[in-house]
Design an enzyme around this catalytic site. Structure first.
Site, mmCIF file in Angstrom:
data_model
loop_
_atom_site.group_PDB
_atom_site.id
_atom_site.type_symbol
_atom_site.label_atom_id
_atom_site.label_comp_id
_atom_site.label_asym_id
_atom_site.label_seq_id
_atom_site.Cartn_x
_atom_site.Cartn_y
_atom_site.Cartn_z
ATOM 1 N N GLU A 95 -6.891 1.479 1.183
ATOM 2 C CA GLU A 95 -6.140 2.462 1.560
ATOM 3 C C GLU A 95 -6.426 3.445 0.389
ATOM 4 O OE1 GLU A 95 -2.611 1.990 3.718
ATOM 5 O OE2 GLU A 95 -1.962 3.412 2.687
ATOM 6 N N ASP A 155 0.793 -1.195 -0.013
ATOM 7 C CA ASP A 155 -0.029 -0.214 0.040
ATOM 8 C C ASP A 155 0.715 1.250 0.090
ATOM 9 O OD1 ASP A 155 -2.720 -1.504 1.728
ATOM 10 O OD2 ASP A 155 -2.714 -0.202 -0.295
ATOM 11 N N ILE A 191 1.442 2.468 -3.451
ATOM 12 C CA ILE A 191 0.212 2.611 -4.408
ATOM 13 C C ILE A 191 -0.359 3.698 -3.887
ATOM 14 C CG2 ILE A 191 -1.996 1.547 -5.274
ATOM 15 C CD1 ILE A 191 -0.991 -1.020 -4.202
ATOM 16 N N SER A 234 -15.765 3.052 -25.546
ATOM 17 C CA SER A 234 -15.503 1.924 -24.464
ATOM 18 C C SER A 234 -16.760 1.500 -24.074
ATOM 19 C CB SER A 234 -14.435 2.053 -23.732
ATOM 20 O OG SER A 234 -13.217 2.018 -23.988
ATOM 21 N N SER A 270 -19.455 -0.887 -21.458
ATOM 22 C CA SER A 270 -19.273 -1.493 -20.157
ATOM 23 C C SER A 270 -19.815 -2.933 -20.474
ATOM 24 C CB SER A 270 -20.445 -1.007 -19.209
ATOM 25 O OG SER A 270 -21.755 -0.919 -19.813
ATOM 26 N N HIS A 319 -14.680 8.926 -17.769
ATOM 27 C CA HIS A 319 -15.071 9.348 -19.251
ATOM 28 C C HIS A 319 -14.062 10.133 -20.014
ATOM 29 C CE1 HIS A 319 -19.178 7.950 -18.613
ATOM 30 N NE2 HIS A 319 -19.136 8.479 -17.335
ATOM 31 N N CYS A 337 -13.335 6.138 -23.470
ATOM 32 C CA CYS A 337 -13.854 6.035 -24.815
ATOM 33 C C CYS A 337 -12.667 7.086 -25.310
ATOM 34 C CB CYS A 337 -15.131 6.917 -24.859
ATOM 35 S SG CYS A 337 -16.596 6.263 -23.880
ATOM 36 N N ASP A 353 -5.836 7.129 -1.215
ATOM 37 C CA ASP A 353 -4.811 8.207 -0.958
ATOM 38 C C ASP A 353 -5.636 9.613 -1.091
ATOM 39 O OD1 ASP A 353 -2.737 6.048 -1.927
ATOM 40 O OD2 ASP A 353 -2.915 6.759 0.280
#
Lengths: 562, 389
Positions: free
Chosen positions: B115, B76, B79, B229, B231, B161, B203, B117
């Site tokens: 976690e 973590d 990241i 793109s 879903s 998006h 997209c 951030d």
């Protein structure tokens, strides 16, 4: 003139006056108010720094003791020679090493010091006589017949900045001093490469400047292992006890750190600040299951599975939230009673005497077996006190590797005195300081030049006064650092290079330099056209009308003349 | 008979020797890999740029990638997760404190050790660029920083998006591909990465990596310019789409990866072909120096540490000398501190008027009096001035 004419004349004057005000007052005002504030930067000096020409100056002293020179050769001494070495790393970086060598004969006191039975004692005695300044090297040449060094050893490197070199041949009559010095030079150069710096070390240190340069394999491994130069480091010692029900562990970490680690860190104080923490983690397990190996009658971890040990443990280790210094973690793992003893095996299943491994730029882990401290009928939990000297011996070795105190294998015929409880020999510190200063200078110059380039490229960034001030101070410190390196004052050079890198990092990473002012051209048009077009069109049209009327009148005048 | 036996033994022997030879070569290759991949630590920056309930799938995308990356070993502390984080406790969520990535609520990717951030309104273009370039205010804690160095491999995953050349952040601002490319260039200038893998699931995602110009960047996108793109699947109980197609198949691919696997990037490029994804995923490797076939998935998604055996130790004298306590126990003379009166009781009870310093009348009063005087003299004439002087 008719009123119409007067009106038209007034109209013409009004249009001209408005146009004049717009052009003379309005346009400059708009330009100045939409300008971004950019403080002045010393661009010329920054461009000069982009061409880095480093000169490193080493003061070498070669002392001939009795029996190494014939009387005629001895008369020519004391003598000073300078040797230059030039290397070009790439088109922007060139390095020059200058070795100023002073040759002299030994004094009576130095002869007495060299008469000690062993080389180590001689080294101590020589040190009490005189202390060599930071960055310099002293080589004492002893005759071939001397028994100070053991058999097969031609060079002894002490804990300070002194080396003892044994000549390979007895002094002969018909040889001039120059030839003697020339014969001695290869060995002296080897000593210098070991005790101050070699070209590969410096080339690795400036590799930040060299775009995607190719460096040799060993030096690349070294550079990957050691942390980059940073103003501070955090060291954390952790004791992992997965089985508190069986073992109750006691470790005197404070005393151990005070005795063993602190001397090293105090010696490294000019290089960086260090802060030390320690912690004990209970029920912390390794991520890998060790296998029982019948041939050793113990559990083993082989080298491939070691790579997967660190990640599960790292999630449980904390680090200080406030600072962003690199963290070095040193873990001491005491295996649980059911998996004791636990040994680490190398790539070819060989035993590892230290029972420890380390990961580049992260830290080290040592496995400490305590199953021999108690018998099978002991009452759990067993009180175990950990032998900190052994543990710290391993951690200290790993710490030295992590910090870049390279201990590559010495050339054949060299005997290097182990550093002992001080943790670091003076010449190792010098070596570290050379590479750190060069690395700092290289990094700071890259930072400053890329910052200047960036600010030049992106015209919309606001440059505040404090950034300009940081940049100026970085440039000044860099120039001072380069000058000090040229003069051979290693301590000052390191200090200035540290200041330079702090200032340049602060300037580069200033939060106000964020480029969010990207306006594509069509957006700029979309904003300005509704504002300026309604105002400019009448002015332009009236000016055009005035111009066409003047032209018409001139044509009429011409026609009238004719 | 004997020759037949010896032949068998010979073949077995050669087989064993060959295997041993290959094993030793493997070790050499592993040691060589230490050098070839050139990184010692891994970082991941996972950003979900949408908020609001109907963008559930973007949060689920990011959290699924977060789970995979954690499973493969990145801790973590390495990241940086940026989410609007308004899904799990949204009052439209039929199962609070959960975010599902498979329909029929099979897999909860929120869990209890997420976690985040940067959450909520902290996910802005400015913060994202600050994280990447390192230009954070000095008070920013360690967990919110990207403390990578020149031997770090960074994975950047963006979802939300997007359009041709931009990505929308939280419905109020956008980041353009030029800004992103400039940010990566600044990272390169300061050597903040060794290699960088950029994955974007929006997209027209391929437009975001068109403008990159720094070395050692590899980019993957879920759709080309002009394509959307799509879903993957809605969940009827939750009522929204749970994942995007590209990330769904990417995750299926990552499920087969474990920390020691040797799958390389060419397999990652084949994830989600047009038949499954409807859009055409794209990738860009021309700026990358190594051949993608030699790059392992775990180079970016996992955190395989390089280890070396410690061969040397330093012999230290023992036992430890007791640290002598030389602290001086005589403390310096401290000032006598007293509490200030919490309530000015004396003043309240006695109600004494406090003596205030006299100040000349300030502008407003002066202006008011001047106005009154002017009106008076205008009305009645100047000869009444003698009443003042």
């Amino acid at each position: 003139m008719t009123t119409m004419e007067v009106e038209r004349q007034r109209g013409r004057y009004a249009a001209l006056a408005i146009a004049a005000v717009v052009i003379v007052v309005g346009v400059p005002l708009w330009w100045r108010t939409t300008e971004t504030y950019r403080a002045w930067l010393p661009v010329h000096q920054i461009n000069e720094l982009a061409q880095l020409q480093l000169q490193l100056n080493v003061d070498v002293e070669v002392v001939f003791s009795r029996g190494t020179l014939t009387p005629e050769q001895g008369k020519k001494v004391p003598l000073t020679q300078t040797r230059d070495e030039e290397h070009t790393v790439d088109e922007n970086t060139s390095l020059r090493y200058k070795y100023e060598t002073k040759y002299r004969t030994a004094t009576i006191m130095e002869e007495d010091a060299l008469n000690q039975p062993t080389a180590a004692e001689a080294d101590v005695a020589l040190h009490t006589l005189s202390e060599s300044p930071c960055g310099s090297v002293v080589v004492h040449v002893i005759p071939e017949s001397s028994s100070l060094l053991p058999e097969g050893v031609s060079v002894y490197v002490g804990r300070r900045r002194t080396a003892v070199l044994r000549t390979s041949s007895a002094p002969r009559g018909g040889v001039t001093l120059k030839e003697v010095l020339a014969a001695l030079e290869p060995q002296v150069t080897q000593v210098l490469h070991m005790m101050s710096f070699s070209h590969t070390d410096i080339a690795v240190a400036v590799s930040d400047r060299v775009r995607l340069g190719k460096v040799s394999r060993e030096s690349l491994v070294d550079s990957m292992r050691a942390f980059k130069s940073s103003p501070g480091y955090e060291i954390t010692f952790s004791l992992l006890n997965p089985d508190p029900k069986s073992h109750r562990l006691h470790w005197d970490i404070e005393g151990a750190v005070q005795n063993y680690i602190q001397p090293l860190l105090t010696k490294l104080a000019p290089v960086a600040n260090f802060s030390i923490d320690s912690q004990i983690l209970y029920y912390a397990v390794l991520g890998v299951n060790p296998r029982f190996d019948g041939s050793f009658n113990a559990y083993t971890l082989n080298a491939e599975s070691l790579a997967h040990v660190i990640n599960p443990v790292e999630a449980r280790l904390g680090s200080s939230a406030a600072s962003s210094y690199p963290v070095l973690n040193f873990l001491l793992y005491v295996p649980d009673a059911h998996h004791s003893p636990l040994y680490i095996h190398g790539h070819r299943k060989q035993e590892v005497p230290s029972n420890a491994f380390h990961s580049p730029r992260w830290g080290g882990i040592m496995v400490y077996n305590v199953n021999d401290r108690y018998g099978p009928g002991a009452e759990f939990p067993v009180d175990v006190s950990i032998d900190m000297a052994r543990v710290m011996g391993v951690f200290l070795a790993q710490l030295r590797l992590m910090l870049g105190v390279q201990s590559s294998a010495p050339p054949p015929g060299f005997l290097v005195e182990p550093c002992g409880s001080a943790g670091l020999a003076d010449w190792e510190l010098d070596r570290l300081m050379w590479s750190r200063s060069v690395e700092n200078v290289a990094t700071a110059t890259t930072t400053i030049t890329s910052l200047a380039q960036l600010l030049d490229q992106i015209g919309n960034i606001v440059i505040n006064d404090n950034i300009a001030q940081q940049v100026s101070s970085a440039v000044t410190s860099l120039q001072l650092a380069v000058a000090e390196l040229e003069m051979g004052n290693l301590g000052f050079a390191l200090q200035y290079s540290k200041e330079a890198i702090l200032a340049s990092e602060r300037a580069f990473f200033d939060p106000s330099l964020l480029h969010l002012l990207y306006f594509p051209d069509d957006q700029k048009f979309a904003i300005y056209i509704p504002l300026f077009l309604p105002m400019c069109v009448p002015i332009l049209l009236s000016l055009l009308k005035i111009a066409s009327e003047i032209r018409q009148r001139r044509k009429d005048k011409q026609a009238k003349k004719d | 008979m004997a020759s037949c036996c010896s032949l068998k033994i010979l073949t077995i022997l050669t087989f064993v020797l060959f295997h041993a030879f290959v094993e030793s070569n493997n070790f050499e290759a592993k040691a060589g890999q230490f050098i070839s991949s050139g990184h010692t630590n891994n970082w991941a920056v996972l950003v979900c740029t949408s908020r609001f309930w109907f963008n559930y799938r973007h949060v689920a995308n990011t959290l699924s990638v977060y789970r995979s990356v954690k499973r493969l070993g990145i801790p973590d502390s390495h990241i940086v997760l940026m989410l609007a984080d308004d899904m799990a406790c949204n009052h439209r969520n039929p199962k609070p404190a959960t975010v599902f990535s498979h329909k029929n609520m099979e897999l909860n990717v929120y869990g209890d050790d997420v976690e985040v951030d940067y959450r909520g309104y902290e996910v802005t273009v400015e913060n994202f660029l600050r994280v990447l370039t390192g230009r954070l205010p000095p008070s920013t804690p360690r967990s919110k920083r990207l403390l990578s160095d020149d031997h770090s491999n960074i994975l950047i995953y963006l979802t939300g998006h997007g359009g041709n050349g931009f990505l929308k952040f939280q419905d109020s601002e956008e980041i353009s591909n030029v800004e992103l490319a400039d940010a990566f260039e600044q990272m390169w200038q300061k050597r903040r990465y060794s290699e960088l893998l950029f994955i974007i699931d929006t997209c027209q995602g391929a437009s975001m990596y068109e403008r990159f110009y720094s070395p050692n960047l590899m980019a993957l996108a879920s759709s080309q310019v002009g394509e959307d793109s799509l879903s993957h699947q809605p969940d009827l109980a939750i009522g929204v789409h749970l994942m995007d197609r590209y990330t769904f198949y990417l995750l299926e691919f990552l499920e087969d990866i474990h920390p020691a696997s040797t799958t390389n990037m060419n397999d990652l490029f084949k994830v989600c072909p047009k038949s499954q994804c409807v859009s055409t995923p794209g990738h860009r490797t021309d700026l990358f120096l190594r051949d993608p076939g030699s790059v392992l998935i775990t180079d970016f998604f996992g955190s395989v540490r390089k280890v070396e055996i410690t061969m040397e130790t330093i012999h230290l004298p023992s036992p430890i000398e007791k640290v002598t306590e030389e602290k001086k126990y005589a403390e310096p003379q401290t000032e006598i501190h007293a509490y200030v009166d919490q309530l000015p009781v004396a003043e309240i009870i006695h109600q004494k008027p406090r003596l205030r310093d006299w100040h000349p009348p300030d502008g407003f009063i002066l202006g008011l009096w001047t106005l009154i005087l002017l009106v008076f003299f205008k009305t009645y004439g100047i000869k009444h001035l003698k009443h003042i002087f």
